[in-house]
Scaffold this motif. Structure first.
Motif, PDB file in Angstrom:
ATOM      1  N   CYS A 134       0.827  -1.215   0.000  1.00 19.03           N
ATOM      2  CA  CYS A 134       0.000   0.000   0.000  1.00 19.03           C
ATOM      3  C   CYS A 134       0.855   1.256   0.000  1.00 19.03           C
ATOM      4  O   CYS A 134       0.561   2.223  -0.720  1.00 19.03           O
ATOM      5  CB  CYS A 134      -0.908   0.009   1.237  1.00 19.03           C
ATOM      6  N   TYR A 135       1.914   1.262   0.808  1.00 22.03           N
ATOM      7  CA  TYR A 135       2.694   2.489   0.998  1.00 22.03           C
ATOM      8  C   TYR A 135       3.714   2.743  -0.112  1.00 22.03           C
ATOM      9  O   TYR A 135       4.023   3.903  -0.398  1.00 22.03           O
ATOM     10  CB  TYR A 135       3.419   2.445   2.341  1.00 22.03           C
ATOM     11  N   MET A 136       4.229   1.691  -0.743  1.00 20.04           N
ATOM     12  CA  MET A 136       5.310   1.901  -1.704  1.00 20.04           C
ATOM     13  C   MET A 136       4.891   2.743  -2.909  1.00 20.04           C
ATOM     14  O   MET A 136       5.698   3.454  -3.501  1.00 20.04           O
ATOM     15  CB  MET A 136       5.865   0.553  -2.173  1.00 20.04           C
ATOM     16  N   LEU A 137       3.617   2.639  -3.291  1.00 22.19           N
ATOM     17  CA  LEU A 137       3.138   3.444  -4.419  1.00 22.19           C
ATOM     18  C   LEU A 137       1.977   4.349  -4.005  1.00 22.19           C
ATOM     19  O   LEU A 137       1.224   4.830  -4.850  1.00 22.19           O
ATOM     20  CB  LEU A 137       2.722   2.531  -5.575  1.00 22.19           C
TER      21      LEU A 137
ATOM     22  N   LEU B 295      -3.565  -3.958  -4.662  1.00 17.93           N
ATOM     23  CA  LEU B 295      -4.968  -4.121  -5.027  1.00 17.93           C
ATOM     24  C   LEU B 295      -5.882  -3.506  -3.967  1.00 17.93           C
ATOM     25  O   LEU B 295      -6.886  -2.845  -4.296  1.00 17.93           O
ATOM     26  CB  LEU B 295      -5.293  -5.611  -5.210  1.00 17.93           C
ATOM     27  N   TYR B 296      -5.547  -3.709  -2.699  1.00 15.86           N
ATOM     28  CA  TYR B 296      -6.345  -3.117  -1.613  1.00 15.86           C
ATOM     29  C   TYR B 296      -6.303  -1.588  -1.704  1.00 15.86           C
ATOM     30  O   TYR B 296      -7.336  -0.917  -1.546  1.00 15.86           O
ATOM     31  CB  TYR B 296      -5.807  -3.581  -0.262  1.00 15.86           C
ATOM     32  N   GLN B 297      -5.128  -1.073  -1.964  1.00 12.48           N
ATOM     33  CA  GLN B 297      -4.985   0.386  -2.031  1.00 12.48           C
ATOM     34  C   GLN B 297      -5.778   0.981  -3.192  1.00 12.48           C
ATOM     35  O   GLN B 297      -6.427   2.014  -3.044  1.00 12.48           O
ATOM     36  CB  GLN B 297      -3.513   0.760  -2.169  1.00 12.48           C
ATOM     37  N   SER B 298      -5.743   0.316  -4.342  1.00  8.53           N
ATOM     38  CA  SER B 298      -6.478   0.838  -5.497  1.00  8.53           C
ATOM     39  C   SER B 298      -7.977   0.832  -5.221  1.00  8.53           C
ATOM     40  O   SER B 298      -8.698   1.767  -5.614  1.00  8.53           O
ATOM     41  CB  SER B 298      -6.159   0.029  -6.758  1.00  8.53           C
TER      42      SER B 298
ATOM     43  N   PHE C  43     -12.935   4.157  -3.850  1.00  7.85           N
ATOM     44  CA  PHE C  43     -14.169   4.414  -3.109  1.00  7.85           C
ATOM     45  C   PHE C  43     -14.062   5.635  -2.188  1.00  7.85           C
ATOM     46  O   PHE C  43     -15.064   6.308  -1.936  1.00  7.85           O
ATOM     47  CB  PHE C  43     -14.559   3.184  -2.286  1.00  7.85           C
ATOM     48  N   ILE C  44     -12.871   5.944  -1.693  1.00  8.09           N
ATOM     49  CA  ILE C  44     -12.736   7.036  -0.723  1.00  8.09           C
ATOM     50  C   ILE C  44     -12.468   8.369  -1.408  1.00  8.09           C
ATOM     51  O   ILE C  44     -13.071   9.390  -1.062  1.00  8.09           O
ATOM     52  CB  ILE C  44     -11.615   6.706   0.292  1.00  8.09           C
ATOM     53  N   LYS C  45     -11.516   8.404  -2.334  1.00  5.91           N
ATOM     54  CA  LYS C  45     -11.234   9.577  -3.182  1.00  5.91           C
ATOM     55  C   LYS C  45     -10.732  10.806  -2.432  1.00  5.91           C
ATOM     56  O   LYS C  45     -10.760  11.908  -2.971  1.00  5.91           O
ATOM     57  CB  LYS C  45     -12.486   9.968  -3.990  1.00  5.91           C
ATOM     58  N   HIS C  46     -10.287  10.654  -1.190  1.00  4.73           N
ATOM     59  CA  HIS C  46      -9.749  11.780  -0.415  1.00  4.73           C
ATOM     60  C   HIS C  46      -8.445  11.316   0.228  1.00  4.73           C
ATOM     61  O   HIS C  46      -8.403  10.309   0.939  1.00  4.73           O
ATOM     62  CB  HIS C  46     -10.736  12.217   0.660  1.00  4.73           C
TER      63      HIS C  46
ATOM     64  N   ALA D   8      -7.015   4.729   5.887  1.00  2.86           N
ATOM     65  CA  ALA D   8      -7.456   3.369   5.578  1.00  2.86           C
ATOM     66  C   ALA D   8      -6.293   2.391   5.510  1.00  2.86           C
ATOM     67  O   ALA D   8      -6.440   1.213   5.861  1.00  2.86           O
ATOM     68  CB  ALA D   8      -8.222   3.367   4.255  1.00  2.86           C
ATOM     69  N   ILE D   9      -5.129   2.862   5.072  1.00  4.95           N
ATOM     70  CA  ILE D   9      -3.972   1.952   5.011  1.00  4.95           C
ATOM     71  C   ILE D   9      -3.151   2.002   6.298  1.00  4.95           C
ATOM     72  O   ILE D   9      -2.279   1.146   6.510  1.00  4.95           O
ATOM     73  CB  ILE D   9      -3.078   2.256   3.789  1.00  4.95           C
ATOM     74  N   ALA D  10      -3.424   2.982   7.173  1.00  2.00           N
ATOM     75  CA  ALA D  10      -2.696   3.075   8.441  1.00  2.00           C
ATOM     76  C   ALA D  10      -3.341   2.240   9.548  1.00  2.00           C
ATOM     77  O   ALA D  10      -2.642   1.725  10.420  1.00  2.00           O
ATOM     78  CB  ALA D  10      -2.596   4.537   8.891  1.00  2.00           C
TER      79      ALA D  10
END
Length: 551
Positions: free
Chosen positions: A33-36, A234-237, A242-245, A252-254
């Motif tokens: 999630c964090y690398m990109l 995939l989770y990050q995309s 859905f969140i767009k902010h 969400a990834i933290a």
């Protein structure tokens, strides 16, 4: 006696190792999630100058009156077909002199149809400050490099478990703090810390997972942990779509990072590291516990300190250039490390500039990694290392070069073709990451192998640091070619690296060099069996430890 001898009795990949291995794989999802992540939260949507005094101004046209105000206030940009209005200037009308002056603006409105808010739109990193989006990505990947080196050294000194927990705690603090970064200076500092902590944790998890299992299982384990990395993409995309902010995407990834604090109680110290430090009682205790879980009857005392074998002293990085043959080989391989990293990160960063849905393009760039890795697993021992590396690099390079035709001559109707060719570039770079890792393992003698891998990994960071600048190089020119330019640069570098790799020796079905003399004369090494792969499982244990070790 070595720890692998213990594993032969304990079981190379028993229930105990499987449980710990799965736990150590889970953080790779967050690392993915964090690398990109910066590709998403630093995306620059379409924008133009805000109309002075018009508080309700939006990028979208509200009415004919609004359209008229825009035409009177904002200059047209006829060179940019996607954004017809000037992004950095507006007209200033003077009633005294009855003249119109073109001036720079300091407020903007953004297209929010796809993205509600990115950090770029929050901090207005556009026009004269647009380069900061690339600078922030550069600093992030410098943080990754610092984390690899720093936490790697610390892990060898104080232990894997303590280092993992230190990086996890730092990752939690910085990961949550960056969600509320008030301005870009604090954002940059926190992203640097996030980069170092998350990749430091990932490297420790990699090492611990491979130290748990026997030689015959390391290919499998070295591959699967990086599959979790792609799951993170995939989770990050999905979260971004859905969140767009940017703030809530970061949050969400933290949130999952909190779970990793429990590793203090769930993950023990590496018994292999404990043995290397002479802490035999602690290692013995962990081994005996593993034996009970694996339902294996072990001797009351598994470790005999007097029988422990000392590792051979390894040579240093500069010995990779000690002769003409080694210099040539090392230079070509290091160039390939840079080219692979540049293509891999650059193509993903450029996804939003091609056209189409930004989030869908990012998702596609993630999902294509699975077939790329499977392709390498199925073909490496059939085609050979350098031929496969050449094929992957040239395939990806030619595909991205060909986008110049679809972009310039095809236009918007061929956007899907451009996206497909770009994805071919991602497939090629993903597969090439797998191969270059194995080539570096096999082309150097035992005493130089770790130095070669470490050097390749560090030099590869140059590619990831340059990627954001190349991906945004299109702003330097006008017209349709501005979209194609970054892809052409990626393609030319990738293709040249693929051709050069044909000048290094082939390592398939050959004995791995043990000494520097063996490494220098590698081309003259005899084949073991043209139909049988090398049986040196220890040194091929990282067969498909692909790109993610460099991310």
């Amino acid at each position: 006696m070595k720890f692998d001898d213990v594993l032969l009795q304990l079981g190379e990949f028993g229930p105990y190792q499987k449980r710990l291995y799965f736990l150590l794989c889970i953080p790779a999802i967050s690392v993915g999630c964090y690398m990109l992540n910066l590709v998403i939260i630093l995306e620059t949507p379409h924008h133009r100058c805000k109309i002075p005094g018009y508080d309700n101004d939006t990028y979208e046209i509200q009415s004919s009156y609004h359209q008229s105000l825009i035409n009177q206030t904002i200059p047209l940009d006829l060179k940019d077909k996607k954004q017809p209005y000037d992004k950095c200037h507006l007209y200033q009308h003077s009633n005294l002199t009855n003249t119109v002056e073109r001036i720079k603006c300091n407020e903007w409105v953004y297209d929010r149809s796809i993205v509600l808010e990115t950090f770029t739109t929050k901090a207005n990193l556009v026009c004269e400050d647009a380069a900061w989006t690339s600078h922030i990505k550069l600093i992030f990947y410098i943080g990754v490099l610092v984390g690899d080196i720093g936490f790697g050294l610390v892990a060898d000194l104080i232990g894997r478990r303590k280092t993992l927990m230190a990086s996890v705690l730092l990752w939690n603090v910085s990961g949550f703090a960056v969600c509320w970064a008030p301005e870009y200076i604090s954002f940059i500092i926190l992203e640097f810390i996030v980069a170092a902590a998350q990749h430091g944790a990932f490297m420790v998890c990699n090492v611990m997972s491979l130290e748990l299992v026997g030689p015959n299982k390391r290919v499998l384990c070295g591959t699967l942990i990086h599959g979790f990395f792609t799951l993170g993409l995939l989770y990050q995309s999905g979260a971004a779509y859905f969140i767009k902010h940017w703030k809530w995407i970061d949050l969400a990834i933290a949130v999952p990072l909190v779970f990793y604090i429990a590793y203090y109680w769930l993950v023990p110290e590496s018994p292999r590291w404990l043995m290397s430090k002479g802490r035999y009682k602690e290692a013995e205790k962990i081994i005996q516990k593993a034996g009970k879980v694996n339902k294996v009857k072990l001797p009351e005392k598994m470790i005999n300190p007097s029988a422990i074998e000392r590792e051979e002293t390894e040579m240093k990085l500069w010995h990779l250039f000690s002769t003409k043959e080694m210099f040539s080989r090392t230079t070509i391989l290091l160039y390939n490390w840079i080219a692979v990293a540049l293509m891999y990160f650059g193509v993903t960063m450029h996804a939003g500039n091609i056209g189409g849905n930004f989030y869908f393009n990012f998702f596609l760039n993630a999902i294509v990694e699975f077939p790329a890795v499977v392709f390498v697993i199925l073909t490496m021992d059939r085609i050979g290392r350098k031929k496969l590396q050449c094929l992957c690099m040239v395939f990806g390079g030619v595909a991205t070069i060909c986008t110049i035709f679809t972009i310039i001559f095809g236009g918007d109707d061929f956007t899907w073709v451009t996206t497909t060719l770009s994805l071919f570039g991602k497939v090629g770079s993903t597969a090439a990451f797998c191969v270059i890792y194995v080539m570096t393992l096999e082309l150097y003698p035992t005493v130089l192998r770790n130095a070669a891998l470490g050097g390749g990994s560090c030099v590869g960071r140059v590619g990831s640091m340059l990627a954001p600048y190349v991906a945004s190089s299109g702003v330097l020119i006008d017209g349709d070619f501005s979209t194609a330019l970054p892809l052409v640069i990626f393609g030319v570098i990738s293709t040249s690296a693929g051709i050069l790799v044909l000048f290094v020796p082939e390592s398939q079905h050959r004995k791995l060099p043990e000494s520097v003399r063996d490494g220098i004369k590698f081309k003259e090494a005899e084949e073991i069996d043209s139909r049988q792969p090398s049986n040196d499982n220890e040194d091929k244990s990282l067969l498909v430890m692909s790109k993610f070790t460099d991310e």
